[in-house]
Design a protein around this motif. Structure first.
Motif, PDB file in Angstrom:
ATOM      1  N   ASN A  98       0.276  -9.323 -14.712  1.00  0.00           N
ATOM      2  CA  ASN A  98      -0.027  -8.192 -13.820  1.00  0.00           C
ATOM      3  C   ASN A  98       1.068  -7.918 -12.792  1.00  0.00           C
ATOM      4  O   ASN A  98       1.328  -6.770 -12.452  1.00  0.00           O
ATOM      5  CB  ASN A  98      -1.353  -8.435 -13.087  1.00  0.00           C
ATOM      6  N   GLU A  99       1.682  -8.980 -12.279  1.00  0.00           N
ATOM      7  CA  GLU A  99       2.668  -8.757 -11.221  1.00  0.00           C
ATOM      8  C   GLU A  99       3.971  -8.153 -11.754  1.00  0.00           C
ATOM      9  O   GLU A  99       4.784  -7.671 -10.971  1.00  0.00           O
ATOM     10  CB  GLU A  99       2.956 -10.059 -10.469  1.00  0.00           C
ATOM     11  N   HIS A 100       4.168  -8.203 -13.058  1.00  0.00           N
ATOM     12  CA  HIS A 100       5.370  -7.594 -13.635  1.00  0.00           C
ATOM     13  C   HIS A 100       5.045  -6.314 -14.407  1.00  0.00           C
ATOM     14  O   HIS A 100       5.878  -5.419 -14.493  1.00  0.00           O
ATOM     15  CB  HIS A 100       6.084  -8.584 -14.558  1.00  0.00           C
ATOM     16  N   ASN A 101       3.847  -6.260 -14.962  1.00  0.00           N
ATOM     17  CA  ASN A 101       3.478  -5.051 -15.704  1.00  0.00           C
ATOM     18  C   ASN A 101       2.910  -3.976 -14.791  1.00  0.00           C
ATOM     19  O   ASN A 101       2.920  -2.798 -15.120  1.00  0.00           O
ATOM     20  CB  ASN A 101       2.436  -5.387 -16.782  1.00  0.00           C
ATOM     21  N   LEU A 102       2.372  -4.442 -13.653  1.00  0.00           N
ATOM     22  CA  LEU A 102       1.778  -3.525 -12.682  1.00  0.00           C
ATOM     23  C   LEU A 102       2.414  -3.808 -11.324  1.00  0.00           C
ATOM     24  O   LEU A 102       3.540  -4.277 -11.258  1.00  0.00           O
ATOM     25  CB  LEU A 102       0.273  -3.823 -12.605  1.00  0.00           C
ATOM     26  N   ASN A 103       1.659  -3.602 -10.260  1.00  0.00           N
ATOM     27  CA  ASN A 103       2.250  -3.908  -8.965  1.00  0.00           C
ATOM     28  C   ASN A 103       1.508  -5.001  -8.227  1.00  0.00           C
ATOM     29  O   ASN A 103       1.779  -5.255  -7.072  1.00  0.00           O
ATOM     30  CB  ASN A 103       2.359  -2.648  -8.096  1.00  0.00           C
ATOM     31  N   ASP A 104       0.546  -5.651  -8.863  1.00  0.00           N
ATOM     32  CA  ASP A 104      -0.234  -6.621  -8.115  1.00  0.00           C
ATOM     33  C   ASP A 104      -0.932  -7.572  -9.072  1.00  0.00           C
ATOM     34  O   ASP A 104      -1.125  -7.279 -10.243  1.00  0.00           O
ATOM     35  CB  ASP A 104      -1.270  -5.897  -7.239  1.00  0.00           C
ATOM     36  N   LYS A 105      -1.361  -8.714  -8.486  1.00  0.00           N
ATOM     37  CA  LYS A 105      -2.035  -9.719  -9.304  1.00  0.00           C
ATOM     38  C   LYS A 105      -3.356  -9.220  -9.887  1.00  0.00           C
ATOM     39  O   LYS A 105      -3.769  -9.615 -10.958  1.00  0.00           O
ATOM     40  CB  LYS A 105      -2.276 -10.969  -8.474  1.00  0.00           C
ATOM     41  N   ARG A 106      -4.056  -8.345  -9.137  1.00  0.00           N
ATOM     42  CA  ARG A 106      -5.426  -8.040  -9.540  1.00  0.00           C
ATOM     43  C   ARG A 106      -5.850  -6.676  -8.998  1.00  0.00           C
ATOM     44  O   ARG A 106      -6.377  -6.583  -7.903  1.00  0.00           O
ATOM     45  CB  ARG A 106      -6.336  -9.112  -8.959  1.00  0.00           C
ATOM     46  N   ASP A 155      -5.882   3.873 -11.024  1.00  0.00           N
ATOM     47  CA  ASP A 155      -6.097   4.791  -9.882  1.00  0.00           C
ATOM     48  C   ASP A 155      -6.949   6.009 -10.250  1.00  0.00           C
ATOM     49  O   ASP A 155      -7.031   6.955  -9.483  1.00  0.00           O
ATOM     50  CB  ASP A 155      -4.757   5.269  -9.298  1.00  0.00           C
ATOM     51  N   ALA A 156      -7.547   5.974 -11.434  1.00  0.00           N
ATOM     52  CA  ALA A 156      -8.461   7.062 -11.808  1.00  0.00           C
ATOM     53  C   ALA A 156      -9.853   6.707 -11.287  1.00  0.00           C
ATOM     54  O   ALA A 156     -10.136   5.534 -11.043  1.00  0.00           O
ATOM     55  CB  ALA A 156      -8.494   7.200 -13.331  1.00  0.00           C
ATOM     56  N   PRO A 157     -10.739   7.670 -11.096  1.00  0.00           N
ATOM     57  CA  PRO A 157     -12.105   7.333 -10.672  1.00  0.00           C
ATOM     58  C   PRO A 157     -12.713   6.320 -11.643  1.00  0.00           C
ATOM     59  O   PRO A 157     -12.648   6.524 -12.861  1.00  0.00           O
ATOM     60  CB  PRO A 157     -12.850   8.671 -10.735  1.00  0.00           C
ATOM     61  N   GLY A 158     -13.233   5.236 -11.111  1.00  0.00           N
ATOM     62  CA  GLY A 158     -13.862   4.221 -11.956  1.00  0.00           C
ATOM     63  C   GLY A 158     -12.892   3.246 -12.579  1.00  0.00           C
ATOM     64  O   GLY A 158     -13.303   2.317 -13.281  1.00  0.00           O
ATOM     65  N   GLY A 159     -11.605   3.416 -12.355  1.00  0.00           N
ATOM     66  CA  GLY A 159     -10.614   2.525 -12.963  1.00  0.00           C
ATOM     67  C   GLY A 159     -10.076   1.513 -11.965  1.00  0.00           C
ATOM     68  O   GLY A 159     -10.522   1.466 -10.821  1.00  0.00           O
ATOM     69  N   PRO A 160      -9.099   0.716 -12.408  1.00  0.00           N
ATOM     70  CA  PRO A 160      -8.496  -0.242 -11.483  1.00  0.00           C
ATOM     71  C   PRO A 160      -7.667   0.484 -10.435  1.00  0.00           C
ATOM     72  O   PRO A 160      -6.782   1.264 -10.763  1.00  0.00           O
ATOM     73  CB  PRO A 160      -7.604  -1.105 -12.382  1.00  0.00           C
ATOM     74  N   SER A 161      -7.974   0.218  -9.178  1.00  0.00           N
ATOM     75  CA  SER A 161      -7.348   0.930  -8.067  1.00  0.00           C
ATOM     76  C   SER A 161      -6.019   0.255  -7.726  1.00  0.00           C
ATOM     77  O   SER A 161      -5.970  -0.950  -7.522  1.00  0.00           O
ATOM     78  CB  SER A 161      -8.336   0.839  -6.910  1.00  0.00           C
ATOM     79  N   LEU A 162      -4.951   1.026  -7.673  1.00  0.00           N
ATOM     80  CA  LEU A 162      -3.642   0.396  -7.443  1.00  0.00           C
ATOM     81  C   LEU A 162      -3.528  -0.127  -6.011  1.00  0.00           C
ATOM     82  O   LEU A 162      -3.733   0.613  -5.052  1.00  0.00           O
ATOM     83  CB  LEU A 162      -2.517   1.403  -7.703  1.00  0.00           C
ATOM     84  N   PRO A 163      -3.168  -1.396  -5.874  1.00  0.00           N
ATOM     85  CA  PRO A 163      -3.123  -2.016  -4.552  1.00  0.00           C
ATOM     86  C   PRO A 163      -2.023  -1.451  -3.663  1.00  0.00           C
ATOM     87  O   PRO A 163      -0.944  -1.125  -4.131  1.00  0.00           O
ATOM     88  CB  PRO A 163      -2.819  -3.476  -4.865  1.00  0.00           C
ATOM     89  N   PHE A 164      -2.349  -1.314  -2.400  1.00  0.00           N
ATOM     90  CA  PHE A 164      -1.359  -0.956  -1.382  1.00  0.00           C
ATOM     91  C   PHE A 164      -1.901  -1.468  -0.058  1.00  0.00           C
ATOM     92  O   PHE A 164      -3.064  -1.295   0.247  1.00  0.00           O
ATOM     93  CB  PHE A 164      -1.113   0.553  -1.351  1.00  0.00           C
ATOM     94  N   LYS A 165      -1.104  -2.137   0.664  1.00  0.00           N
ATOM     95  CA  LYS A 165      -1.536  -2.552   1.998  1.00  0.00           C
ATOM     96  C   LYS A 165      -0.328  -2.559   2.912  1.00  0.00           C
ATOM     97  O   LYS A 165       0.804  -2.763   2.457  1.00  0.00           O
ATOM     98  CB  LYS A 165      -2.211  -3.929   1.949  1.00  0.00           C
ATOM     99  N   ARG A 166      -0.566  -2.341   4.190  1.00  0.00           N
ATOM    100  CA  ARG A 166       0.538  -2.292   5.135  1.00  0.00           C
ATOM    101  C   ARG A 166       1.233  -3.641   5.217  1.00  0.00           C
ATOM    102  O   ARG A 166       0.590  -4.682   5.167  1.00  0.00           O
ATOM    103  CB  ARG A 166       0.016  -1.922   6.515  1.00  0.00           C
ATOM    104  N   LYS A 167       2.532  -3.585   5.378  1.00  0.00           N
ATOM    105  CA  LYS A 167       3.309  -4.825   5.517  1.00  0.00           C
ATOM    106  C   LYS A 167       3.431  -5.134   6.999  1.00  0.00           C
ATOM    107  O   LYS A 167       3.821  -4.266   7.788  1.00  0.00           O
ATOM    108  CB  LYS A 167       4.710  -4.593   4.952  1.00  0.00           C
ATOM    109  N   LEU A 168       3.143  -6.358   7.379  1.00  0.00           N
ATOM    110  CA  LEU A 168       3.315  -6.746   8.784  1.00  0.00           C
ATOM    111  C   LEU A 168       4.803  -6.910   9.077  1.00  0.00           C
ATOM    112  O   LEU A 168       5.580  -7.294   8.197  1.00  0.00           O
ATOM    113  CB  LEU A 168       2.612  -8.072   9.068  1.00  0.00           C
ATOM    114  N   SER A 169       5.175  -6.652  10.324  1.00  0.00           N
ATOM    115  CA  SER A 169       6.554  -6.946  10.745  1.00  0.00           C
ATOM    116  C   SER A 169       6.685  -8.451  10.928  1.00  0.00           C
ATOM    117  O   SER A 169       5.679  -9.168  11.044  1.00  0.00           O
ATOM    118  CB  SER A 169       6.850  -6.255  12.073  1.00  0.00           C
ATOM    119  N   PRO A 170       7.919  -8.969  11.006  1.00  0.00           N
ATOM    120  CA  PRO A 170       8.068 -10.418  11.205  1.00  0.00           C
ATOM    121  C   PRO A 170       7.465 -10.863  12.536  1.00  0.00           C
ATOM    122  O   PRO A 170       7.439 -10.104  13.504  1.00  0.00           O
ATOM    123  CB  PRO A 170       9.590 -10.617  11.223  1.00  0.00           C
ATOM    124  N   ALA A 171       6.977 -12.092  12.555  1.00  0.00           N
ATOM    125  CA  ALA A 171       6.406 -12.639  13.796  1.00  0.00           C
ATOM    126  C   ALA A 171       7.508 -12.920  14.823  1.00  0.00           C
ATOM    127  O   ALA A 171       7.227 -13.129  16.000  1.00  0.00           O
ATOM    128  CB  ALA A 171       5.642 -13.915  13.481  1.00  0.00           C
TER     129      ALA A 171
END
Ligand code: SF4
Length: 941
Positions: A382-390, A562-578
């Protein structure tokens, strides 16, 4: 005998017991206890008192102390650690909360009652004493103080003393009896007997003298007090301070649940600094106002009586209490006894991982995580064929759902998903579950399809073949948004090797009828809103990467991302460095990759013994995890850890691995520390984990432990924050939210859910500023894995049979499958009394027909034997596991805590995957094969 004198005697005796229970026996006290003067006086008291139990108690105490030799003080320290600090298997929790109802949870009603009594008497517990107010030592110290006041003529104190003492007699008797039977040294048994005798005499002393004649309890107390007065007891309260501390106002804290790390929003109700309850946080995007049983039982986690309380160091094979300085110095010395490249760092959770990983990455230590025991094989696809593990399925609109090897209703990563799956089923969506076991989700599904473990790839490929053959795939999506379709099609049609991956072919391998495969493939392709998903059921068996790719290819063919009822493509904000302006993150060192697989290189937990025996690993820092119970073959793991030069465990509980360590550092639970975390489900959000209550006892959060280690290694300048909130503020720079907003709400949604995001992004990868766990190099869905191609391994989904040494045979005809109990999370919830009451053991599921053929019945104990080990398990015959498979819930088998405690014999499970093949993992991602162990069953002798 005057009342004043009796009160004075009671004061001395109560102060003595307060001193004995407050801490380990100090060297000074030990010298006094074994000194000639005290022994002589003790002996005389034993001969003088007329109350027989007290005479026996005094004699026992004298006999023990009189026998003391050069080793005795150390033995007492070790015994204290075993009994009162939870280092041993039969600990005694010295709290009224535990003994008042015999439920091993601290911070219950007696704590509030004791606080009220302290307020009434104008006192409060010394905050420097790291124990709750209903600790037996605090209660004895309060009793001593009330007696002292009574002796000085304070009538209220006299009454309070009786009221307080009387209400506690019943539970103290139980406490003393349990202490006496738990003690191995003899000292605490003698102390408990003396304590019981005193309770009896003190009770008798409340009656008129003529009622208890011929005994004279006051005189017996005087004899005891005279002897004890020779000890260096404090004359002032040593655990209490003058002054009333008002109760803190009730609080409702918005935060998140970390029992499984899914970030379900949670409201923590806190009364006077004590966590009372946890409920769902309304409106939160991951839990949607719901918690599962684990989340609801969170207070029993933080207040488990089995918490580690003090740093422990091993001396002469036994644990003794140490100060933080002593323990940390010993950790540094142990770490430095080898090259950094030989010191492994294992982090079992990702709590504030930016801080501890920075330290060990800088040193160049090989690192491992939960991941290669969980789903690394899935990820390599998944991490190479898509953009996320799950990519999670959007159940809100799904009308056809396929699960492979995934028990969504019981292992759900977030309660909103569970609720939406149930709602989808109610409105008529079809769920098909492929699983060798009728798990909770399979039971709720329209169709449970039994499938042999490790054959999912064959079924998914055959379904793809049916879809292509019938020209039911989404031509637009395939041509515009996928990569490698033609190569994939050739494989399915047998153009490479003459083997057509059709339903007939898959049926022979998987046990799933070809008609079923064909029908489900056609139904799926024709359904409007649909998605297929898999998880660890495909990762912890051979061929996990290829099977995951085959399942995901169904989505690729049907354009469901990302279609209705399908696997939703992951996206989340990236934190800045601590690390903010002017702060320098420590540069990364060069850590060796200990193990190499087709797609992944790193430290694979399954290879621990090999890594140690080859000299690659000589020590380990283990944070929040129990390798002995979760890394596969238990015997091999123990052997490896024992061979290490130095090992340290950082944990809130005494796990099996901690028992083998040189140093154990008490970690604060996740309810006692804070972090900021971005996540997503359908929306993207940033969540805040609040420090709901202060760290209990003498525990510290990993953030602080890391800073202490860094300071001792001369790396303090790289960890420059004055407190963790400064680091959080740095992490939130550039975000559309502030730390204050986060704290107030618990979460902030940064991006609303959207369908077909990739069309806006121009890629399946999210844009800059957003994170996901993987990346597709082509920006499209890859039927043909470009990273696999680079690495020279087969890049297309396929079925590969399990290696012959792992596959079942005539001698070991069954496959053992490890699964999850809904009420437990890996090995981390087994000290939670509420969850253990719900599921206390893990019987072996055996198909009724197999049980019949073997002549075994429910409740019978069988030996489960693999070529690499054996365990004994109780049989649970059922139709809910397919023929030829056996299995049980994982995470059980602790030799400390509730499972190890002989006071709770019903809490006892077995570590089933302990008998897997050592030094073996999936050949692409290095995942431990916890769900695929060949075994046979024998009736236990
Ligand atoms: S699924 Fe359960 S355990 Fe996991 S975060 Fe949500 S409430 Fe907690």
């Amino acid at each position: 005998m005057t009342q004043h004198q009796t009160d004075q005697d009671r004061f001395v005796i109560a102060r003595f017991f307060a001193t004995m229970y407050a801490d380990e026996i100090s060297r000074e006290m030990y010298e006094a206890l074994t000194g000639k003067e005290f022994l002589k006086s003790l002996k005389e008291a034993a001969e003088k008192v007329r109350n027989r139990p007290m005479a026996r108690g005094l004699k026992g105490f004298y006999d023990f102390l009189n026998r003391a030799d050069a080793e005795t003080h150390f033995i007492l320290r070790a015994e204290y650690a075993d009994i009162f600090l939870n280092a041993g298997p039969n600990p005694i929790a010295p709290y009224e909360s535990v003994w008042a109802d015999r439920e091993p949870m601290t911070h219950q009603e007696p704590l509030f009652e004791t606080r009220e009594m302290l307020r009434k008497t104008g006192l409060h517990k010394d905050p420097a004493y790291p124990q709750p107010e209903d600790h037996i030592a605090v209660q004895f110290d309060l009793l001593a103080e009330l007696n002292r006041r009574s002796a000085a003529g304070d009538k209220d104190a006299s009454q309070d003393r009786y009221d307080f003492g009387r209400s506690r007699v019943a539970w103290r008797t139980e406490f003393c009896a349990a202490l006496a039977s738990a003690d191995k040294s003899g000292f605490y048994k003698a102390l408990a007997d003396l304590n019981l005798a005193w309770l009896y005499v003190a009770h008798l002393a409340m009656f008129p003298a003529e009622d208890v004649a011929p005994q004279v309890p006051h005189l017996d107390m005087k004899a005891l007090a005279q002897a004890l007065d020779l000890l260096p007891l404090k004359t002032e309260s040593f655990l209490l301070k003058p002054g009333v501390v008002d109760p803190e106002p009730m609080r409702a804290v918005p935060t998140h649940c970390y029992s499984c790390g899914a970030l379900c929003g949670m409201t923590a109700k806190v009364k006077d600094g004590v966590l009372l309850s946890t409920t769902g946080l309304q409106g939160d995007p991951k839990g949607a106002g719901r918690l599962c049983p684990k989340g609801a039982a969170n207070p029993a986690h933080v207040y488990s009586a089995y918490r580690l309380k003090e740093p422990l160091v091993k001396e002469n094979g036994r644990f003794v209490k140490a100060t933080w300085d002593e323990a940390l110095d010993r950790v540094i010395k142990g770490m430095k006894s080898m090259e950094w490249s030989e010191l492994g760092y294992f982090r079992g959770n990702d709590w504030c991982n930016w801080v501890h990983e920075a330290l060990f990455d800088h040193l160049g230590c090989p690192k491992t995580t939960h991941r290669p025991m969980c789903d690394n094989a899935n990820r390599m696809s998944n991490e190479h064929n898509l953009n996320d593990k799950r990519p999670w399925i959007n159940y809100q609109e799904a009308d056809y759902i396929i699960h492979f090897g995934m028990n969504e209703l019981a292992t759900s990563y977030g309660q909103r998903k569970t609720a939406e799956l149930k709602a989808a089923l109610q409105r008529g969506a079809k769920l098909v579950v492929f699983d060798p076991r009728r798990c909770e989700t399979a039971a709720a599904a329209r169709e449970w399809v039994q499938i042999k473990p490790s054959t999912d790839a064959a079924v998914a490929l055959a379904m793809c073949q049916v879809i292509i053959k019938n020209d039911l795939y989404d031509h637009d999506f395939v041509s515009e948004w996928t990569h490698g379709f033609e190569e994939f099609k050739k494989r399915l049609m047998g153009e490479e090797d003459g083997v057509v991956r059709d339903p007939a072919w898959a049926a022979k391998l998987s046990g799933v009828p070809k008609e079923t495969i064909e029908r489900i493939a056609l139904e799926f392709a024709k359904a409007k809103h649909k998605g297929a998903i898999s998880w660890t059921g495909l990762a912890q068996v051979p061929n996990g990467m290829y099977a995951t790719a085959a399942v995901q290819a169904l989505n690729g063919l049907c354009g469901t991302f990302d279609a209705p009822g399908g696997p939703s493509l992951p996206f989340k904000r990236k934190l800045s460095p601590a690390w903010g302006e002017g702060q320098e993150k420590p540069p990364k060192g060069k850590a060796p990759k200990l193990n190499n697989f087709g797609m992944w290189a790193g430290w694979a937990p399954a290879f621990l013994l090999q890594n140690v025996e080859s000299g690659k690993l000589k020590g380990m820092v283990c944070y929040y995890g129990d390798p002995v119970l979760s890394w596969g073959n238990e015997e091999a793991t123990i052997k490896a850890i024992e061979k290490m030069r130095f090992k340290v465990c950082i944990d809130a509980f005494m796990c099996n691995t901690a028992c083998l360590c040189d140093v154990v550092l008490p970690d604060a639970t996740w309810l006692e520390q804070s972090q900021v975390k971005p996540d997503w489900l359908y929306d993207a959000f940033v969540g805040y984990y609040a420090e709901v209550v202060k760290p209990q006892y003498n525990s510290k959060p990993m953030y602080e432990i890391t800073l202490e280690l860094a300071k001792r290694l001369g790396l303090g300048k790289h960890f420059p924050w004055k407190n963790i909130e400064e680091a959080f503020a740095n992490q939130l720079k550039g975000m559309p939210l502030t730390l204050e907003q986060l704290k107030k709400n618990g979460f902030v949604i940064t991006d609303d859910a959207e369908y077909y995001k990739y069309r806006k992004w121009g890629s399946l990868n999210p844009p800059k500023g957003y994170g996901s766990s993987g990346e597709t190099k082509t920006g499209k869905y890859n039927f043909l894995n470009p990273v696999a191609q680079e690495k020279g391994v087969d890049p297309l989904p396929d079925y590969h049979p399990a290696p012959t040494d792992l596959a079942p045979d005539a001698v070991y005809p069954f496959i053992y499958v490890n699964f999850r109990a809904f009420q437990h999370e890996h090995s981390s919830t087994f000290n939670n009394y509420r969850l253990m009451k719900a599921v206390s053991k893990n019987p072996l599921w055996v198909n009724h027909m197999d049980a019949h053929d073997l002549g075994i019945t429910e409740g019978q104990v069988v030996t489960v034997k693999s070529p690499w080990g054996s365990v004994e398990m109780e049989v649970f015959p059922t139709w809910d596991i397919m023929n030829g498979m056996v299995g049980a819930a994982g995470g059980f088998g602790h030799n400390r805590g509730l499972e190890g405690d002989p006071k709770f014999p019903d809490f006892k499970g077995v570590n089933g995957p302990a008998i897997g093949k050592p030094n073996t993992a999936d050949d692409m991602g290095g995942t431990t094969l916890l769900k695929y162990i060949k075994v046979r069953l024998e009736k236990a002798a």
